[in-house]
Scaffold this motif. Structure first.
Motif, mmCIF file in Angstrom:
data_model
loop_
_atom_site.group_PDB
_atom_site.id
_atom_site.type_symbol
_atom_site.label_atom_id
_atom_site.label_comp_id
_atom_site.label_asym_id
_atom_site.label_seq_id
_atom_site.Cartn_x
_atom_site.Cartn_y
_atom_site.Cartn_z
ATOM 1 N N THR A 1 20.306 16.293 2.028
ATOM 2 C CA THR A 1 21.302 16.477 3.085
ATOM 3 C C THR A 1 21.686 15.152 3.733
ATOM 4 O O THR A 1 22.874 14.819 3.861
ATOM 5 N N LEU A 2 20.673 14.384 4.137
ATOM 6 C CA LEU A 2 20.938 13.111 4.805
ATOM 7 C C LEU A 2 21.573 12.114 3.842
ATOM 8 O O LEU A 2 22.472 11.342 4.230
ATOM 9 N N GLY A 3 21.133 12.130 2.594
ATOM 10 C CA GLY A 3 21.706 11.214 1.613
ATOM 11 C C GLY A 3 23.188 11.452 1.396
ATOM 12 O O GLY A 3 23.975 10.507 1.275
ATOM 13 N N LEU A 4 23.582 12.728 1.358
ATOM 14 C CA LEU A 4 25.000 13.053 1.194
ATOM 15 C C LEU A 4 25.801 12.590 2.403
ATOM 16 O O LEU A 4 26.897 12.022 2.255
ATOM 17 N N LEU A 5 25.268 12.820 3.589
ATOM 18 C CA LEU A 5 25.944 12.384 4.808
ATOM 19 C C LEU A 5 26.108 10.865 4.819
ATOM 20 O O LEU A 5 27.178 10.339 5.157
ATOM 21 N N ILE A 6 25.065 10.166 4.423
ATOM 22 C CA ILE A 6 25.117 8.700 4.395
ATOM 23 C C ILE A 6 26.160 8.221 3.388
ATOM 24 O O ILE A 6 26.930 7.287 3.657
ATOM 25 N N ALA A 7 26.207 8.860 2.223
ATOM 26 C CA ALA A 7 27.167 8.458 1.197
ATOM 27 C C ALA A 7 28.602 8.611 1.678
ATOM 28 O O ALA A 7 29.466 7.778 1.373
ATOM 29 N N VAL A 8 28.863 9.666 2.442
ATOM 30 C CA VAL A 8 30.211 9.887 2.969
ATOM 31 C C VAL A 8 30.524 8.888 4.076
ATOM 32 O O VAL A 8 31.606 8.289 4.112
ATOM 33 N N VAL A 9 29.548 8.676 4.975
ATOM 34 C CA VAL A 9 29.766 7.759 6.101
ATOM 35 C C VAL A 9 29.969 6.327 5.615
ATOM 36 O O VAL A 9 30.730 5.557 6.215
ATOM 37 N N ARG A 10 29.341 5.979 4.514
ATOM 38 C CA ARG A 10 29.459 4.609 4.008
ATOM 39 C C ARG A 10 30.878 4.251 3.591
ATOM 40 O O ARG A 10 31.202 3.078 3.418
ATOM 41 N N ARG A 11 31.738 5.223 3.455
ATOM 42 C CA ARG A 11 33.132 4.939 3.100
ATOM 43 C C ARG A 11 33.940 4.523 4.327
ATOM 44 O O ARG A 11 35.097 4.106 4.199
ATOM 45 N N VAL A 12 33.344 4.638 5.511
ATOM 46 C CA VAL A 12 33.963 4.141 6.739
ATOM 47 C C VAL A 12 33.545 2.679 6.896
ATOM 48 O O VAL A 12 32.350 2.366 6.935
ATOM 49 N N ARG A 13 34.461 1.784 6.995
ATOM 50 C CA ARG A 13 34.184 0.354 6.855
ATOM 51 C C ARG A 13 33.091 -0.167 7.787
ATOM 52 O O ARG A 13 32.026 -0.586 7.341
ATOM 53 N N VAL A 14 33.321 -0.159 9.084
ATOM 54 C CA VAL A 14 32.382 -0.773 10.025
ATOM 55 C C VAL A 14 31.077 0.005 10.056
ATOM 56 O O VAL A 14 29.991 -0.555 9.903
ATOM 57 N N LEU A 15 31.166 1.304 10.254
ATOM 58 C CA LEU A 15 29.972 2.136 10.308
ATOM 59 C C LEU A 15 29.240 2.111 8.971
ATOM 60 O O LEU A 15 28.007 2.102 8.930
#
Length: 213
Positions: free
Chosen positions: A36-50
């Protein structure tokens, strides 16, 4: 003293099975967190600064030993938090750093035309991710995700460092009292195989059924 004592084996098995159950519980719960957390991280990583900040944190987690993370978090955790809880959370967070990379590779493997088609149809982000991107991405990474389940299962003995009575800890306790370490550790090996081999077979079946060709 005989090389193998069947009576000792019968006496030790209940405690070892109890430790195995703790090991399986920690693995399953930690794995669910990692997925669950890994998927969330993978999606968030597409946001540049964050994404850059999250990437830095994940790199730190991947490059530090799991046992050090377990002990550090356990020492900082409130006394009301059990060692098992700390172990499950740390296992999950640690492995989320790896599953996030697996998800990321799957997401990047989705054809660029799929994204462009979604934008052309003015699909909302939730629809684009939920109906187009993730179904394709996850199918591609099922084998890699399954391998991390087995890897986590083999890492659960590290929970002994914070006092969780998992399988190896039980074997050490039994062996130190009875001085029959051969039987204790051999049984641990067989019990690990009894879980990991069926898991590996199941993962291969899922790979053949769902993974993209």
């Amino acid at each position: 003293m005989t090389f193998w004592d069947m009576e000792f084996t019968a006496e030790a098995m209940p405690d070892l099975l109890s430790g195995l159950w703790v090991t399986v519980q920690a693995t399953v719960m930690g794995y669910l967190i990692a997925l669950t957390l890994g998927l969330l991280i993978a999606v968030v990583r597409r946001v540049r600064v964050l994404g850059a900040l999250v990437h830095g944190v994940m790199e730190f987690i991947r490059t530090t030993p799991l046992v050090a993370q377990l002990v550090f978090v356990f020492l900082l955790a409130p006394s009301t938090v059990t060692a098992m809880t700390v172990g499950v959370v740390v296992l999950g967070v640690h492995y989320s750093a790896y599953t996030a990379e697996v998800y990321r590779s799957g997401i990047e493997g989705v054809a660029k035309g799929q994204w462009e088609a979604a934008r052309a149809l003015s699909l909302p982000a939730s629809r684009t991710w939920g109906a187009i991107v993730l179904p394709q991405a996850i199918r591609k990474v099922i084998p890699a995700l399954g391998n991390y389940l087995i890897a986590m299962f083999k890492d659960t003995p590290l929970l002994f460092a914070i006092g969780v009575a998992e399988l190896l800890t039980q074997a050490q306790r039994i062996g130190s009292v009875s001085f029959r370490l051969v039987e204790a550790y051999t049984l641990v090996g067989f019990l690990f195989l009894a879980v990991s081999i069926p898991s590996a077979i199941l993962i291969r079946r899922l790979e053949r059924r769902y993974a993209a060709v």
